[in-house]
Design a protein around this motif. Structure first.
Motif, mmCIF file in Angstrom:
data_model
loop_
_atom_site.group_PDB
_atom_site.id
_atom_site.type_symbol
_atom_site.label_atom_id
_atom_site.label_comp_id
_atom_site.label_asym_id
_atom_site.label_seq_id
_atom_site.Cartn_x
_atom_site.Cartn_y
_atom_site.Cartn_z
ATOM 1 N N ALA A 1 52.698 51.051 55.738
ATOM 2 C CA ALA A 1 52.817 49.971 54.753
ATOM 3 C C ALA A 1 51.568 49.856 53.887
ATOM 4 C CB ALA A 1 53.074 48.646 55.478
ATOM 5 N N PHE A 2 50.446 50.429 54.347
ATOM 6 C CA PHE A 2 49.200 50.355 53.591
ATOM 7 C C PHE A 2 49.051 51.491 52.585
ATOM 8 C CE2 PHE A 2 47.997 48.057 57.545
ATOM 9 C CZ PHE A 2 47.714 46.829 56.956
ATOM 10 N N ASN A 3 49.888 52.513 52.675
ATOM 11 C CA ASN A 3 49.717 53.670 51.802
ATOM 12 C C ASN A 3 49.860 53.348 50.312
ATOM 13 O OD1 ASN A 3 49.050 55.329 53.882
ATOM 14 N ND2 ASN A 3 50.920 56.540 53.856
ATOM 15 N N PRO A 4 50.801 52.480 49.890
ATOM 16 C CA PRO A 4 50.837 52.146 48.456
ATOM 17 C C PRO A 4 49.525 51.552 47.965
ATOM 18 C CG PRO A 4 52.870 51.451 49.527
ATOM 19 C CD PRO A 4 51.935 51.866 50.619
ATOM 20 N N ALA A 5 48.939 50.638 48.739
ATOM 21 C CA ALA A 5 47.666 50.044 48.332
ATOM 22 C C ALA A 5 46.561 51.091 48.316
ATOM 23 C CB ALA A 5 47.299 48.900 49.280
ATOM 24 N N GLN A 6 46.571 52.005 49.272
ATOM 25 C CA GLN A 6 45.563 53.050 49.297
ATOM 26 C C GLN A 6 45.680 53.963 48.083
ATOM 27 O OE1 GLN A 6 46.385 54.677 53.183
ATOM 28 N NE2 GLN A 6 44.743 53.510 54.144
ATOM 29 N N PRO B 1 45.378 41.836 50.522
ATOM 30 C CA PRO B 1 44.396 40.832 50.075
ATOM 31 C C PRO B 1 43.099 40.813 50.868
ATOM 32 C CG PRO B 1 46.287 39.791 51.138
ATOM 33 C CD PRO B 1 46.631 41.229 50.981
ATOM 34 N N GLU B 2 43.028 41.542 51.985
ATOM 35 C CA GLU B 2 41.801 41.578 52.770
ATOM 36 C C GLU B 2 40.919 42.776 52.432
ATOM 37 O OE1 GLU B 2 44.844 41.712 54.306
ATOM 38 O OE2 GLU B 2 45.109 39.542 54.593
ATOM 39 N N HIS B 3 41.247 43.498 51.370
ATOM 40 C CA HIS B 3 40.533 44.726 51.026
ATOM 41 C C HIS B 3 39.206 44.375 50.344
ATOM 42 C CE1 HIS B 3 39.714 48.788 49.717
ATOM 43 N NE2 HIS B 3 40.839 49.225 50.233
ATOM 44 N N TYR B 4 38.116 44.544 51.053
ATOM 45 C CA TYR B 4 36.791 44.190 50.534
ATOM 46 C C TYR B 4 36.464 44.964 49.265
ATOM 47 C CZ TYR B 4 31.678 44.102 50.137
ATOM 48 O OH TYR B 4 30.387 43.975 49.662
ATOM 49 N N TRP B 5 36.573 46.299 49.309
ATOM 50 C CA TRP B 5 36.097 47.117 48.199
ATOM 51 C C TRP B 5 36.947 46.946 46.950
ATOM 52 C CZ3 TRP B 5 31.380 48.564 48.047
ATOM 53 C CH2 TRP B 5 30.677 48.816 49.222
ATOM 54 N N ALA B 6 38.227 46.621 47.101
ATOM 55 C CA ALA B 6 39.046 46.349 45.915
ATOM 56 C C ALA B 6 38.545 45.092 45.209
ATOM 57 C CB ALA B 6 40.511 46.197 46.307
ATOM 58 N N HIS B 7 38.197 44.068 45.989
ATOM 59 C CA HIS B 7 37.626 42.857 45.387
ATOM 60 C C HIS B 7 36.279 43.159 44.734
ATOM 61 C CE1 HIS B 7 40.587 40.668 47.895
ATOM 62 N NE2 HIS B 7 40.457 39.726 46.989
ATOM 63 N N TYR B 8 35.469 43.956 45.408
ATOM 64 C CA TYR B 8 34.158 44.279 44.850
ATOM 65 C C TYR B 8 34.291 45.011 43.515
ATOM 66 C CZ TYR B 8 29.847 46.838 44.019
ATOM 67 O OH TYR B 8 28.727 47.362 43.418
ATOM 68 N N ALA C 1 34.966 38.752 48.125
ATOM 69 C CA ALA C 1 34.478 39.913 48.862
ATOM 70 C C ALA C 1 33.428 39.498 49.890
ATOM 71 C CB ALA C 1 33.902 40.942 47.897
ATOM 72 N N LEU C 2 32.520 38.596 49.491
ATOM 73 C CA LEU C 2 31.508 38.110 50.429
ATOM 74 C C LEU C 2 32.139 37.423 51.636
ATOM 75 C CD1 LEU C 2 28.800 36.607 48.043
ATOM 76 C CD2 LEU C 2 28.672 38.727 49.355
ATOM 77 N N ALA C 3 33.174 36.641 51.372
ATOM 78 C CA ALA C 3 33.845 35.940 52.468
ATOM 79 C C ALA C 3 34.567 36.920 53.387
ATOM 80 C CB ALA C 3 34.825 34.918 51.908
ATOM 81 N N LEU C 4 35.119 37.983 52.803
ATOM 82 C CA LEU C 4 35.855 38.968 53.595
ATOM 83 C C LEU C 4 34.929 39.772 54.491
ATOM 84 C CD1 LEU C 4 38.374 40.324 50.925
ATOM 85 C CD2 LEU C 4 38.961 39.033 52.981
ATOM 86 N N ASN C 5 33.758 40.120 53.973
ATOM 87 C CA ASN C 5 32.841 40.948 54.763
ATOM 88 C C ASN C 5 31.387 40.641 54.385
ATOM 89 O OD1 ASN C 5 31.518 42.835 56.267
ATOM 90 N ND2 ASN C 5 32.598 44.615 55.438
ATOM 91 N N PRO C 6 30.802 39.621 54.988
ATOM 92 C CA PRO C 6 29.398 39.304 54.699
ATOM 93 C C PRO C 6 28.429 40.361 55.206
ATOM 94 C CG PRO C 6 30.240 37.903 56.452
ATOM 95 C CD PRO C 6 31.416 38.666 55.922
ATOM 96 N N GLY C 7 28.942 41.343 55.921
ATOM 97 C CA GLY C 7 28.096 42.416 56.432
ATOM 98 C C GLY C 7 27.896 43.553 55.460
ATOM 99 N N GLN C 8 28.440 43.430 54.241
ATOM 100 C CA GLN C 8 28.236 44.435 53.194
ATOM 101 C C GLN C 8 27.329 43.855 52.117
ATOM 102 O OE1 GLN C 8 28.944 47.548 52.626
ATOM 103 N NE2 GLN C 8 30.476 48.100 54.170
ATOM 104 N N ALA C 9 26.349 44.622 51.674
ATOM 105 C CA ALA C 9 25.364 44.119 50.715
ATOM 106 C C ALA C 9 25.821 44.225 49.264
ATOM 107 C CB ALA C 9 24.047 44.867 50.883
ATOM 108 N N ALA C 10 26.798 45.091 48.971
ATOM 109 C CA ALA C 10 27.119 45.412 47.576
ATOM 110 C C ALA C 10 27.510 44.180 46.765
ATOM 111 C CB ALA C 10 28.244 46.448 47.537
#
Length: 329
Positions: free
Chosen positions: A202-207, A237-244, A267-276
């Motif tokens: 189900a994730f392949n279209p988004a990928q 909607p949880e895709h960090y890098w797409a939001h970034y 993006a910050l809310a989804l993954n505060p462990g990424q600096a980008a």
């Protein structure tokens, strides 16, 4: 000796009974051998081979399966495949073993079972496809490419659509070179999206949309890359890098400050462990003359990533500028 005489007498009366007896004896020996260690498993092969000689064709599948398993456990992959090829239905069992290994995160073992299934049933597109995925997980795009090509040739397959294979072929092209040729990669992804026949995940279209956005961005078509990233977020909607990347492109390509900030804050809310996202959002605050917000965000980010050079340089530049805007790097 008595057992052999009884077996001979049984064979004279009903060969299939002798075959069943040999098959059962082989199964018992295989179970014992597997308990003692894989190298002992080949001790069961003479019994199972003789069973196949006595059994009618309709009753050979179980013994064929066990014979292949004995050879496989003993390390003779070629003989295992040769045995299993006589009963193509075994391919689905091998695929199931591959799926179990995949779920356990043992990619090499999963690839082995998928590869065996593909040898046993060369027209099974799913087996070839999963073998290709396992090779990709192991960082072996050169091995994944032919497996995916064989999957394409074996279509149709209810578990894998042409769009799934095209997506993975594009991913292989990205991973196979240090400087990917983005134009043909984009063409492959355009075809995958146009066909819209994704079945495996189900994730392949988004990928596919995400990788298409990356291809457009790499080709300098930044404004066109916005729509694919929006499609990713709609389906994932949880895709960090797409939001970034959406936030960054909205700011850099269109100057849409509010939407860009919304994407980066998400993006910050989804993954505060990424600096980008911290760095990009701080740069927007700086460029729009909000140094206090930029410095507050950077203070939080620097506490999380004390060794991040980009964050440190931006913070230093803001402090040296005395609160004025800092040019984007």
């Amino acid at each position: 000796m008595l057992g052999l005489l009884l077996l001979a007498a049984t064979a004279a009366l009903a060969p299939q009974w002798a075959g069943l007896a040999l098959a059962n004896a082989g199964a018992v020996r295989l179970n014992r051998a597997l308990a003692d260690g894989p190298e002992a498993a080949t001790a069961a092969t003479p019994w199972l081979s003789r069973a196949l000689a006595w059994l009618p064709a309709a009753g050979q599948e179980r013994s064929t399966y066990l014979l292949g398993l004995a050879w496989q456990a003993g390390g003779d992959v070629e003989r295992a495949a040769r045995a299993w090829r006589q009963a193509p239905a075994v391919a689905e069992t091998l695929i199931a073993w591959g799926d179990n290994a995949w779920r356990a995160g043992t990619w090499a073992l999963a690839g082995n079972w998928y590869g065996q299934a593909a040898i046993v049933a060369p027209t099974n597109a799913y087996a070839h496809y999963r073998a290709g995925l396992a090779a990709m997980r192991l960082g072996r795009p050169a091995e994944a490419a032919p497996a995916l090509a064989q999957a394409w040739a074996a279509l149709p397959e209810p578990r894998v659509g042409p769009s799934d294979i095209l997506l993975q072929q594009a991913a292989v092209a990205v991973e196979a070179k240090t400087a990917p040729d983005w134009a043909p990669i984009l063409a492959t992804l355009d075809q995958a999206v146009a066909l819209d026949d994704f079945r495996e995940s189900a994730f392949n279209p988004a990928q596919a949309h995400y990788l298409r956005g990356e291809a457009l961005r790499q080709l300098g078509r930044r404004d066109e890359a916005i729509a694919p990233y929006e499609r990713v977020i709609a389906g994932w909607p949880e895709h960090y890098w797409a939001h970034y990347w959406l936030g960054r492109l909205l700011w850099e390509a269109r100057g849409e400050v509010d939407r860009a900030e919304t994407m980066l804050t998400t993006a910050l809310a989804l993954n505060p462990g990424q600096a980008a996202a911290y760095l990009e959002l701080a740069q927007i605050y700086s460029a729009t003359e909000r140094p206090d917000e930029a410095l507050a965000l950077l203070a939080d980010a620097r506490a999380r990533f004390p060794d991040h050079a980009g964050l440190r340089e931006l913070e230093d530049a803001l402090q040296e500028a005395g609160g004025g805007p800092v040019p984007a790097p």
